[in-house]
Design a protein around this motif. Structure first.
Motif, mmCIF file in Angstrom:
data_model
loop_
_atom_site.group_PDB
_atom_site.id
_atom_site.type_symbol
_atom_site.label_atom_id
_atom_site.label_comp_id
_atom_site.label_asym_id
_atom_site.label_seq_id
_atom_site.Cartn_x
_atom_site.Cartn_y
_atom_site.Cartn_z
ATOM 1 N N GLY A 1 -2.210 -5.861 1.903
ATOM 2 C CA GLY A 1 -1.239 -5.692 1.552
ATOM 3 C C GLY A 1 -0.339 -6.574 0.009
ATOM 4 O O GLY A 1 0.277 -5.976 -0.594
ATOM 5 N N ALA A 2 -1.318 -7.895 0.391
ATOM 6 C CA ALA A 2 -0.907 -8.127 -1.380
ATOM 7 C C ALA A 2 -1.634 -8.170 -2.397
ATOM 8 O O ALA A 2 -0.876 -7.965 -3.456
ATOM 9 C CB ALA A 2 -1.168 -10.410 -0.886
ATOM 10 N N MET B 1 1.599 -4.819 6.820
ATOM 11 C CA MET B 1 0.838 -3.650 6.498
ATOM 12 C C MET B 1 0.528 -2.868 8.018
ATOM 13 O O MET B 1 -0.310 -3.946 8.053
ATOM 14 C CB MET B 1 -0.724 -4.911 5.932
ATOM 15 C CG MET B 1 -2.149 -4.310 5.739
ATOM 16 S SD MET B 1 -1.916 -2.275 4.720
ATOM 17 C CE MET B 1 -1.931 -2.959 3.112
ATOM 18 N N PRO B 2 0.133 -2.212 7.577
ATOM 19 C CA PRO B 2 -0.318 -0.734 9.109
ATOM 20 C C PRO B 2 -1.524 -1.574 9.575
ATOM 21 O O PRO B 2 -2.454 -2.553 8.978
ATOM 22 C CB PRO B 2 -0.898 0.196 8.425
ATOM 23 C CG PRO B 2 0.536 -0.114 6.911
ATOM 24 C CD PRO B 2 0.510 -0.840 6.348
ATOM 25 N N ALA B 3 -1.953 -1.590 11.301
ATOM 26 C CA ALA B 3 -3.656 -2.049 11.011
ATOM 27 C C ALA B 3 -4.371 -1.230 11.106
ATOM 28 O O ALA B 3 -4.777 0.003 11.372
ATOM 29 C CB ALA B 3 -3.345 -2.446 12.658
ATOM 30 N N THR C 1 -3.841 8.887 7.816
ATOM 31 C CA THR C 1 -2.648 9.050 6.503
ATOM 32 C C THR C 1 -2.047 7.850 6.753
ATOM 33 O O THR C 1 -0.992 7.789 7.737
ATOM 34 C CB THR C 1 -3.219 9.416 5.106
ATOM 35 O OG1 THR C 1 -4.200 10.227 5.683
ATOM 36 C CG2 THR C 1 -2.328 9.454 4.130
ATOM 37 N N THR C 2 -1.394 6.990 6.075
ATOM 38 C CA THR C 2 -0.597 5.856 6.206
ATOM 39 C C THR C 2 -0.269 5.822 4.913
ATOM 40 O O THR C 2 -0.884 5.904 3.766
ATOM 41 C CB THR C 2 -0.955 5.263 7.577
ATOM 42 O OG1 THR C 2 0.190 4.166 7.335
ATOM 43 C CG2 THR C 2 -2.115 3.594 6.670
ATOM 44 N N GLU C 3 1.141 5.591 4.745
ATOM 45 C CA GLU C 3 1.658 4.650 3.662
ATOM 46 C C GLU C 3 2.469 2.717 4.022
ATOM 47 O O GLU C 3 2.667 2.622 5.055
ATOM 48 C CB GLU C 3 2.869 5.104 3.502
ATOM 49 C CG GLU C 3 2.654 6.526 2.486
ATOM 50 C CD GLU C 3 4.114 7.360 2.406
ATOM 51 O OE1 GLU C 3 5.333 6.482 2.174
ATOM 52 O OE2 GLU C 3 3.976 8.105 1.039
ATOM 53 N N HIS C 4 2.117 2.049 2.966
ATOM 54 C CA HIS C 4 2.079 0.428 2.673
ATOM 55 C C HIS C 4 3.435 0.633 1.828
ATOM 56 O O HIS C 4 2.966 0.616 1.009
ATOM 57 C CB HIS C 4 0.802 0.233 2.400
ATOM 58 C CG HIS C 4 1.830 -1.285 2.856
ATOM 59 N ND1 HIS C 4 1.917 -2.220 3.668
ATOM 60 C CD2 HIS C 4 1.357 -2.224 1.255
ATOM 61 C CE1 HIS C 4 2.501 -3.671 3.504
ATOM 62 N NE2 HIS C 4 1.622 -3.141 1.540
ATOM 63 N N ALA C 5 4.820 0.176 3.017
ATOM 64 C CA ALA C 5 5.924 0.078 1.645
ATOM 65 C C ALA C 5 5.892 -1.230 1.135
ATOM 66 O O ALA C 5 5.022 -2.783 1.455
ATOM 67 C CB ALA C 5 7.078 -0.077 2.559
ATOM 68 N N LEU D 1 -5.738 -15.203 -5.039
ATOM 69 C CA LEU D 1 -6.094 -14.642 -2.820
ATOM 70 C C LEU D 1 -7.335 -14.716 -2.715
ATOM 71 O O LEU D 1 -7.171 -15.432 -1.638
ATOM 72 C CB LEU D 1 -5.565 -12.277 -2.795
ATOM 73 C CG LEU D 1 -4.493 -12.372 -2.937
ATOM 74 C CD1 LEU D 1 -5.134 -10.582 -3.057
ATOM 75 C CD2 LEU D 1 -3.586 -12.042 -1.727
ATOM 76 N N LEU D 2 -8.113 -14.494 -3.587
ATOM 77 C CA LEU D 2 -9.773 -15.582 -2.739
ATOM 78 C C LEU D 2 -9.951 -16.432 -3.128
ATOM 79 O O LEU D 2 -11.458 -17.358 -2.558
ATOM 80 C CB LEU D 2 -10.474 -14.329 -3.269
ATOM 81 C CG LEU D 2 -10.367 -12.485 -3.408
ATOM 82 C CD1 LEU D 2 -11.900 -11.692 -4.203
ATOM 83 C CD2 LEU D 2 -10.576 -12.559 -1.793
#
Length: 239
Positions: free
Chosen positions: A62-63, A1-3, A12-16, A161-162
């Motif tokens: 990320g998750a 996951m990007p910071a 803008t960014t992408e998460h694979a 997750l929570l």
């Protein structure tokens, strides 16, 4: 996951994810009110979910996005999902009980809780899971191909997750189907006979929110197996 904390305003960014990339953009022009907006795509490339992440939820991003991408439908349109919030709750794994008669709010939403977290689902596809510490995972599901089972799987992922560690091991056992006519199931023999040629099926399935399950000849045996499972994972057995 990007910071995500390091992104600048409108960057803008992408998460694979294993089910395709998720495009994200940060909005931080107002100090103290920053957030990240993420678009999860369906199999046909149309947007299937719009996610808003606040800084407290960045570590879960990320998750959470991977779970949405995993359960996104093959195609999406601009209509609301074909779901009923009460039905979503009934098929979700992360619940204390699957009894009918779920109380609804005036807006048609249904909510429930597990130790450490709670969730609410609306008929238009909005859902929000919140931890006791105030961390929020939310999404607006888009497209009529979202169904109760897909939405329940997404809700389960958010709650896992929570939630508190103990909530990852909530067990339940199924109600035996009881008396039946053998021909209705295509076989003869077995079970206990009574007047009318009916037979009794006392079998029960034990399940846990961690994914463990087992089938047993009686509900008493299923209850015993569920209790043993809780002891094995170090969780207190309910009285």
């Amino acid at each position: 996951m990007p910071a995500l904390l390091l992104l600048t305003d409108r960057e803008t960014t992408e998460h694979a994810t294993p089910h395709g990339p998720v495009r994200m953009r940060k909005y931080a022009s107002t100090p103290g009110r920053e957030f990240v907006r993420a678009a999860v795509r369906a199999g046909d490339g149309a947007r299937a979910a719009l996610v808003t992440l606040r800084p407290a939820a960045y570590s879960y991003a990320g998750a959470w996005l991977a779970a949405l991408a995993k359960h996104a439908p093959a195609a999406a349109d601009y209509r609301n999902p074909d779901i009923a919030p009460a039905s979503v709750r009934l098929v979700a794994e992360m619940t204390r009980t699957h009894a009918m008669g779920v109380p609804r709010q005036s807006d048609g939403s249904v909510g429930w809780s597990v130790p450490g977290a709670s969730v609410r689902v609306w008929p238009d596809g909005r859902l929000t899971a919140t931890s006791d510490a105030g961390v929020e995972l939310s999404a607006r599901l888009e497209g009529s191909q979202w169904d109760d089972w897909d939405v329940a799987a997404v809700v389960d992922a958010a709650l896992r997750l929570l939630c508190a560690p103990a909530a990852r091991h909530i067990t339940r056992t199924s109600e035996p189907s009881g008396w039946f006519r053998p021909l209705d199931r295509g076989y003869l023999g077995g079970g206990r006979e009574r007047k009318g040629g009916q037979m009794y099926d006392g079998s029960s399935v034990a399940r846990c929110t961690c994914g463990w399950s087992g089938a047993y000849l009686s509900r008493l045996a299923a209850l015993g197996a569920a209790a043993e499972h809780l002891r094995e994972v170090g969780v207190a057995v309910p009285c």
